[in-house]
Design a protein around this motif. Structure first.
Motif, mmCIF file in Angstrom:
data_model
loop_
_atom_site.group_PDB
_atom_site.id
_atom_site.type_symbol
_atom_site.label_atom_id
_atom_site.label_comp_id
_atom_site.label_asym_id
_atom_site.label_seq_id
_atom_site.Cartn_x
_atom_site.Cartn_y
_atom_site.Cartn_z
ATOM 1 N N LEU A 188 1.080 -1.199 -0.076
ATOM 2 C CA LEU A 188 -0.035 -0.179 0.156
ATOM 3 C C LEU A 188 0.845 1.236 -0.113
ATOM 4 O O LEU A 188 1.900 1.275 0.698
ATOM 5 C CB LEU A 188 -0.873 0.004 1.421
ATOM 6 C CG LEU A 188 -2.217 -0.676 1.113
ATOM 7 C CD1 LEU A 188 -3.035 -0.466 2.538
ATOM 8 C CD2 LEU A 188 -3.110 0.139 -0.078
ATOM 9 N N VAL A 189 0.564 2.323 -1.031
ATOM 10 C CA VAL A 189 1.535 3.494 -0.965
ATOM 11 C C VAL A 189 1.844 4.010 0.190
ATOM 12 O O VAL A 189 1.023 4.247 1.105
ATOM 13 C CB VAL A 189 0.697 4.278 -2.070
ATOM 14 C CG1 VAL A 189 -0.398 4.885 -1.593
ATOM 15 C CG2 VAL A 189 1.672 5.451 -2.457
ATOM 16 N N GLU A 190 3.306 4.518 0.224
ATOM 17 C CA GLU A 190 3.796 5.337 1.455
ATOM 18 C C GLU A 190 4.037 6.557 0.552
ATOM 19 O O GLU A 190 4.922 6.345 0.026
ATOM 20 C CB GLU A 190 4.749 4.508 2.114
ATOM 21 C CG GLU A 190 4.312 3.368 2.896
ATOM 22 C CD GLU A 190 5.473 2.682 3.355
ATOM 23 O OE1 GLU A 190 6.340 3.137 3.850
ATOM 24 O OE2 GLU A 190 5.115 1.682 4.166
ATOM 25 N N ILE A 191 3.555 7.646 1.144
ATOM 26 C CA ILE A 191 3.955 8.868 0.534
ATOM 27 C C ILE A 191 4.708 9.508 1.508
ATOM 28 O O ILE A 191 4.959 9.902 2.290
ATOM 29 C CB ILE A 191 2.615 9.511 0.394
ATOM 30 C CG1 ILE A 191 1.632 9.010 -0.217
ATOM 31 C CG2 ILE A 191 3.007 11.080 -0.264
ATOM 32 C CD1 ILE A 191 0.181 9.727 -0.561
ATOM 33 N N ASN A 192 6.054 9.632 0.845
ATOM 34 C CA ASN A 192 7.229 10.276 1.491
ATOM 35 C C ASN A 192 7.803 11.780 1.301
ATOM 36 O O ASN A 192 8.632 12.250 1.901
ATOM 37 C CB ASN A 192 8.544 9.299 0.993
ATOM 38 C CG ASN A 192 8.186 7.890 1.580
ATOM 39 O OD1 ASN A 192 7.637 7.448 2.754
ATOM 40 N ND2 ASN A 192 8.160 6.847 0.790
ATOM 41 N N ILE A 230 -4.578 4.157 1.386
ATOM 42 C CA ILE A 230 -3.081 4.456 1.481
ATOM 43 C C ILE A 230 -2.546 3.350 2.391
ATOM 44 O O ILE A 230 -3.402 2.991 3.400
ATOM 45 C CB ILE A 230 -2.608 5.670 1.463
ATOM 46 C CG1 ILE A 230 -2.911 6.420 2.664
ATOM 47 C CG2 ILE A 230 -3.236 6.400 0.093
ATOM 48 C CD1 ILE A 230 -2.308 7.791 3.086
ATOM 49 N N GLY A 231 -1.399 3.380 2.648
ATOM 50 C CA GLY A 231 -0.893 2.480 3.658
ATOM 51 C C GLY A 231 -0.594 2.985 5.053
ATOM 52 O O GLY A 231 0.551 2.459 5.818
ATOM 53 N N LEU A 232 -1.164 4.134 5.479
ATOM 54 C CA LEU A 232 -1.109 4.677 6.883
ATOM 55 C C LEU A 232 -2.195 4.255 7.480
ATOM 56 O O LEU A 232 -3.527 4.264 7.219
ATOM 57 C CB LEU A 232 -1.182 6.142 6.589
ATOM 58 C CG LEU A 232 -0.778 7.005 7.706
ATOM 59 C CD1 LEU A 232 0.713 6.994 8.070
ATOM 60 C CD2 LEU A 232 -1.043 8.488 7.394
ATOM 61 N N SER A 233 -1.872 3.918 8.965
ATOM 62 C CA SER A 233 -2.975 3.550 9.889
ATOM 63 C C SER A 233 -2.283 3.686 11.386
ATOM 64 O O SER A 233 -1.281 4.040 11.542
ATOM 65 C CB SER A 233 -3.307 2.138 9.735
ATOM 66 O OG SER A 233 -2.315 1.201 10.530
ATOM 67 N N ALA A 250 2.220 1.199 6.986
ATOM 68 C CA ALA A 250 2.346 -0.222 7.155
ATOM 69 C C ALA A 250 3.456 -1.000 6.703
ATOM 70 O O ALA A 250 3.739 -2.096 7.440
ATOM 71 C CB ALA A 250 0.960 -0.784 6.427
ATOM 72 N N THR A 251 4.222 -0.699 5.679
ATOM 73 C CA THR A 251 5.352 -1.474 5.478
ATOM 74 C C THR A 251 6.750 -1.108 6.016
ATOM 75 O O THR A 251 7.575 -1.900 6.533
ATOM 76 C CB THR A 251 5.468 -1.643 3.857
ATOM 77 O OG1 THR A 251 4.474 -2.018 3.161
ATOM 78 C CG2 THR A 251 6.663 -2.335 3.281
ATOM 79 N N SER A 252 6.889 0.335 5.876
ATOM 80 C CA SER A 252 8.328 0.853 6.476
ATOM 81 C C SER A 252 8.261 0.907 7.975
ATOM 82 O O SER A 252 9.210 1.061 8.657
ATOM 83 C CB SER A 252 8.788 1.978 5.929
ATOM 84 O OG SER A 252 7.881 2.936 6.356
ATOM 85 N N HIS A 253 6.905 0.939 8.739
ATOM 86 C CA HIS A 253 6.901 1.257 9.995
ATOM 87 C C HIS A 253 7.236 2.532 10.437
ATOM 88 O O HIS A 253 7.616 2.817 11.651
ATOM 89 C CB HIS A 253 7.098 0.139 10.885
ATOM 90 C CG HIS A 253 6.585 -1.329 10.757
ATOM 91 N ND1 HIS A 253 5.352 -1.356 10.865
ATOM 92 C CD2 HIS A 253 7.480 -2.102 10.058
ATOM 93 C CE1 HIS A 253 5.067 -2.493 10.511
ATOM 94 N NE2 HIS A 253 6.175 -3.239 10.005
#
Length: 174
Positions: free
Chosen positions: A60-64, A86-89, A100-103
């Motif tokens: 899930l996308v991580e916007i950096n 998106i990958g934020l929670s 979610a992926t990089s923590h």
């Protein structure tokens, strides 16, 4: 039925790669290294979207960065113009918004993507732990592809990201 859907997603992934990215990852952003994006057509819960992206070979996308946010925002507007997961929670710790992926913890002081008044745990719902890139008008609010916290069991479209492995450059001679 869930098994059949995930098997179909896996088969799309297994069929092959195109242009250095998994099939369907056709939007490209060139930041410090290229990222490819897949904008789903199916609806999933946040967890379902997370699994679907993993099956497809991404996440899930991580916007950096602000630049990446503007790219994803414009691509979302051009691709059906709907809200997307998106990958934020904050599923691991309440009110700590984490990718979610990089923590990595999302730091809104660097660049803020939250819609005005968000995150709000609407009507006191503490289970609004997942984040949409939200397109919404109503309840006196307007979200124009900004972040909003919502309940994770909603079924929404989603954005997957894929970063190809970086091949080190060989230094040959001087």
């Amino acid at each position: 039925m869930e098994v059949v859907r995930y098997f179909a997603i896996y088969m799309l992934y297994f069929i092959g790669y195109v242009k250095g990215s998994p099939r369907g990852f056709d939007k490209v952003f060139n930041g410090s290294s290229p990222s490819y994006y897949f904008f789903s057509h199916d609806l999933e819960t946040w967890t379902g979207a997370l699994l679907s992206c993993q099956i497809l070979g991404g996440y899930l996308v991580e916007i950096n960065s602000q630049k990446e946010y503007m790219f994803v925002k414009e691509a979302s507007r051009a691709t059906e113009g709907v809200s997307r997961w998106i990958g934020l929670s904050n599923k691991r710790q309440m009110d700590v918004w984490e990718w979610a992926t990089s923590h990595e913890v999302y730091n809104e002081t660097i660049f803020n993507m939250w819609a005005t008044g968000e995150p709000d745990h609407f009507n006191g719902q503490k289970d609004e732990s997942c984040v949409l890139l939200d397109k919404f008008e109503g309840d006196g609010k307007t979200h124009n592809f900004e972040l909003a916290d919502v309940m994770c069991d909603r079924r929404e479209k989603y954005i997957c990201e894929y970063n190809p492995p970086q091949i080190p450059k060989l230094a040959i001679g001087k």
